[in-house]
Scaffold this motif. Structure first.
Motif, mmCIF file in Angstrom:
data_model
loop_
_atom_site.group_PDB
_atom_site.id
_atom_site.type_symbol
_atom_site.label_atom_id
_atom_site.label_comp_id
_atom_site.label_asym_id
_atom_site.label_seq_id
_atom_site.Cartn_x
_atom_site.Cartn_y
_atom_site.Cartn_z
ATOM 1 N N SER A 78 -1.623 10.081 -11.555
ATOM 2 C CA SER A 78 -1.615 8.614 -11.583
ATOM 3 C C SER A 78 -2.305 8.100 -10.324
ATOM 4 O O SER A 78 -2.345 8.802 -9.303
ATOM 5 C CB SER A 78 -0.184 8.082 -11.671
ATOM 6 N N PRO A 79 -2.834 6.887 -10.345
ATOM 7 C CA PRO A 79 -3.712 6.443 -9.253
ATOM 8 C C PRO A 79 -3.032 6.114 -7.933
ATOM 9 O O PRO A 79 -3.642 6.253 -6.889
ATOM 10 C CB PRO A 79 -4.401 5.194 -9.829
ATOM 11 N N THR A 80 -1.776 5.658 -7.948
ATOM 12 C CA THR A 80 -1.155 5.198 -6.702
ATOM 13 C C THR A 80 0.226 5.796 -6.515
ATOM 14 O O THR A 80 0.864 6.272 -7.459
ATOM 15 C CB THR A 80 -1.007 3.664 -6.685
ATOM 16 N N ARG A 81 0.678 5.729 -5.270
ATOM 17 C CA ARG A 81 2.014 6.212 -4.930
ATOM 18 C C ARG A 81 3.082 5.468 -5.722
ATOM 19 O O ARG A 81 4.019 6.072 -6.246
ATOM 20 C CB ARG A 81 2.244 6.014 -3.425
ATOM 21 N N CYS A 84 3.138 6.550 -9.263
ATOM 22 C CA CYS A 84 3.639 7.924 -9.280
ATOM 23 C C CYS A 84 5.173 7.943 -9.238
ATOM 24 O O CYS A 84 5.829 8.632 -10.021
ATOM 25 C CB CYS A 84 3.050 8.700 -8.100
ATOM 26 N N TYR A 107 2.878 12.708 -3.515
ATOM 27 C CA TYR A 107 2.057 11.553 -3.119
ATOM 28 C C TYR A 107 1.879 11.555 -1.605
ATOM 29 O O TYR A 107 2.634 12.197 -0.856
ATOM 30 C CB TYR A 107 2.737 10.253 -3.557
ATOM 31 N N THR A 129 -0.418 11.921 -7.199
ATOM 32 C CA THR A 129 -1.654 11.188 -6.953
ATOM 33 C C THR A 129 -2.761 12.222 -6.726
ATOM 34 O O THR A 129 -2.502 13.313 -6.202
ATOM 35 C CB THR A 129 -1.524 10.278 -5.731
ATOM 36 N N MET A 158 -8.032 5.274 -11.942
ATOM 37 C CA MET A 158 -8.261 6.411 -11.042
ATOM 38 C C MET A 158 -9.743 6.586 -10.765
ATOM 39 O O MET A 158 -10.157 6.852 -9.632
ATOM 40 C CB MET A 158 -7.666 7.693 -11.634
ATOM 41 N N GLY A 305 0.417 -0.119 -8.519
ATOM 42 C CA GLY A 305 1.769 0.412 -8.657
ATOM 43 C C GLY A 305 2.806 -0.614 -9.054
ATOM 44 O O GLY A 305 3.982 -0.295 -9.165
#
Length: 594
Positions: A78-81, A84, A107, A129, A158, A305
């Motif tokens: 997934s693209p962000t903390r 995630c 992450y 991430t 992403m 997020g």
């Protein structure tokens, strides 16, 4: 619509669904879950943010995982903390009755050795991430060489964030025979490249229209001068006293600057961007989820997020460079079946972008006017009256009442009400009484002017009348359902009711003047569930800040774009740690008092 039981989920998952209060699956869940449970296949799923994609891949993944083995079998990127962690928490809720199943989040910004230890203790599912996962693979802290399933969540974002090479390197460490499930809001060519390179004859499902926006979001735009973006933002906030919103800016610098100015002016605001420490980001997001922050000013990357279902508005302080990014922005509201509104503040030079976005999301924007000062005063006056009516009495005041009654004994009821209202209303009125009109003509052609007059609050040949009605969100209305209620009650065409603007306990709407007599007569003694519903003509007929208007007019020629850019470069920037706080009320003058 099928129930979750009919999708093929086993009893532990059905029990978890019951605990979570889920009743019917969303469209993406209804389409994806049976395919993933019944087939060993790759999958490309296109669906807007907020449509339940995590459960769509989470339930099948949990059911297919062998919880008796400690081997890592599933990887979710997934693209962000924030996203995630959100996915990890949801999977833990879904798998609460699956004995031995462990999901670990990986992450940046946290101890890499502690994350490695969690995996060593046994993690059948890893949510990561791309940057941190690649780092841990390089350090040989994680082994994904035996995974059976790989999920690429928010794949388009992403790739927008520059993770293409990281994703390629990560997938190179996974087995060729694994199954790959790709979930994305849009399908730009970069996502197609990933699908072709790493997937084998994937099945494809689409919820809605490919790359289109969600139907629960209404899109509006407001044309202002380049110097008036911030005053326009404040007026839009003041027109919606119960606003719970994300305000998008293009750069970290503008994000910080706008948040600081909002806080200084007394709004409950906070900033979210990449220059904040992880601790600061966590504090801001926690405050936002608790609604201690009403206006979260964010960059596109930082906002990935944000997974909150009851955001009422998305405000595009500046349009993004990429149309796909607008789709992600507007997807922050109108989630989980609720309605929402996406507002865009533009200069005349940016109007052509509106048409491009319309073509992409296959939805029309509505041209709206920035509310006048007196329109805002009216809305805030009714809002204050509603707050007083709904305030719970604190019995601790009883001991003070004899003395208070003695002070107020010479004031009659009507005068007392005026004084109570005036305590808050006067300073608001004094500020807005002689405020200027922020609207800029949008340069539409002659043929479009007549068509769009009413949607912009102008007088048509028949006249446009603004009405007040004493129902709102507390009565379970939003702009769509109230518009339908009025249409059905008054036996009017849907387009005959426009500029529907729903507040907490009251609302506004417009019709042409020819309907006024019928409307006032219909609601002269009208009840819904035993309660009188009253309609009266509003004192301010413009109604610029509302929802539910008609189609927009088209934009014409714009000003020199470079002029606005030069202005932006001249604006100062000073970063403060306070931009993440919830903005305590200041004693100084502010636009939004209530």
């Amino acid at each position: 619509m099928k129930k979750f039981e009919a999708l093929g989920l086993n009893k532990p998952l059905i029990d978890a669904v019951s605990d979570l209060g889920f009743e019917n699956p969303s469209e993406v869940q209804e389409k994806a879950i049976p395919i993933l449970l019944e087939n060993d296949t790759d999958l490309v799923a296109l669906a807007q943010t907020g449509t339940g994609k995590t459960a769509a891949f989470g339930f099948p993944l949990i059911q297919k995982i062998d919880s008796s083995s400690r081997t890592t079998q599933g990887l979710i990127l997934s693209p962000t903390r924030e996203l995630c962690l959100q996915i990890t928490n949801e999977l833990k809720l879904y798998s609460k009755y699956v004995k031995g199943l462990n999901t670990v989040a990986i992450y940046g910004g946290a101890s890499i050795s502690e994350q490695a230890n969690q995996i060593k203790r046994g993690a059948q599912i890893v949510v990561a991430t791309p940057g941190r996962m690649k780092d841990m693979i390089g350090r040989r802290m994680v082994d994904i060489s035996k995974i059976d399933y790989c999920v690429l969540d928010e794949a388009d974002e992403m790739l927008n964030m520059g993770f293409y090479e990281d994703i390629k390197d990560i997938l190179a460490n996974t087995p060729e025979e694994k199954l790959t499930w790709l979930f994305s809001a849009t399908m730009p060519k970069e996502v197609s490249v990933i699908a072709k390179k790493f997937m084998h004859n994937p099945k494809e499902i689409t919820v809605g229209t490919k790359n289109a926006g969600t139907s629960t979001v209404q899109h509006e735009y407001y044309v202002v001068g380049g110097r008036d973006r911030y005053p326009a933002l404040k007026r839009l906030a003041d027109t919606n006293p119960d606003i719970f919103s994300v305000v998008f800016c293009r750069t970290k610098r503008d994000t910080q600057k706008v948040a600081e100015k909002l806080i200084e002016d007394g709004y409950n605001a906070g900033a979210l961007h990449g220059d904040l420490s992880q601790n600061q980001r966590d504090l801001v997001m926690n405050a936002f989820r608790k609604k201690q922050i009403q206006m979260l000013v964010a960059t596109d990357v930082a906002a990935r997020g944000i997974d909150v279902d009851d955001i009422t508005h998305v405000i595009n302080y500046q349009l993004p460079d990429e149309i796909e990014t607008y789709t992600h922005r507007s997807g922050r509201t109108g989630r989980a079946g609720k309605s929402g509104i996406s507002m865009v503040i533009v200069t005349r030079s940016e109007l052509r972008k509106i048409k491009s976005i319309e073509n992409k999301i296959q939805q029309k924007f509505i041209s709206k006017k920035i509310p006048t000062g007196m329109e805002i005063c009216e809305i805030q006056l009714y809002h204050l009256a509603s707050k007083i009516r709904d305030t719970k009495i604190n019995e601790e005041v009883d001991g003070y009442l004899p003395a208070i009654n003695d002070v107020l004994k010479d004031i009659d009821r009507e005068e007392l009400i005026k004084k109570i209202i005036s305590v808050e209303f006067t300073r608001f009125y004094n500020y807005y009484n002689k405020s200027k009109d922020l609207n800029t003509t949008d340069g539409e052609g002659r043929g479009e002017r007549r068509k769009d007059r009413n949607s912009r609050g102008e007088q048509s040949s028949n006249g446009s009348v603004r009405y007040f009605i004493n129902v709102g969100e507390k009565d379970n209305y939003d702009w769509m359902s109230l518009k339908d209620f009025l249409k059905d009650t008054l036996n009017l065409d849907r387009d005959a009711v426009y500029k529907v603007d729903v507040k907490d306990s009251f609302s506004f709407f417009n019709t042409d003047a020819e309907h006024t007599e019928n409307i006032l007569q219909t609601f002269s003694d009208f009840k819904v569930d035993g309660r009188f519903v009253n309609v009266e003509v509003s004192k301010n007929p413009g109604g610029g800040g509302g929802r539910g208007g008609r189609d927009r007019g088209r934009g014409g020629k714009g000003r020199d774009r470079k002029r606005d850019k030069r202005r932006d470069r001249k604006s100062s920037y000073s970063k403060s740690e306070g931009a993440g706080n919830s903005g305590k009320r200041r004693s100084k003058r502010r636009d939004g008092f209530f």
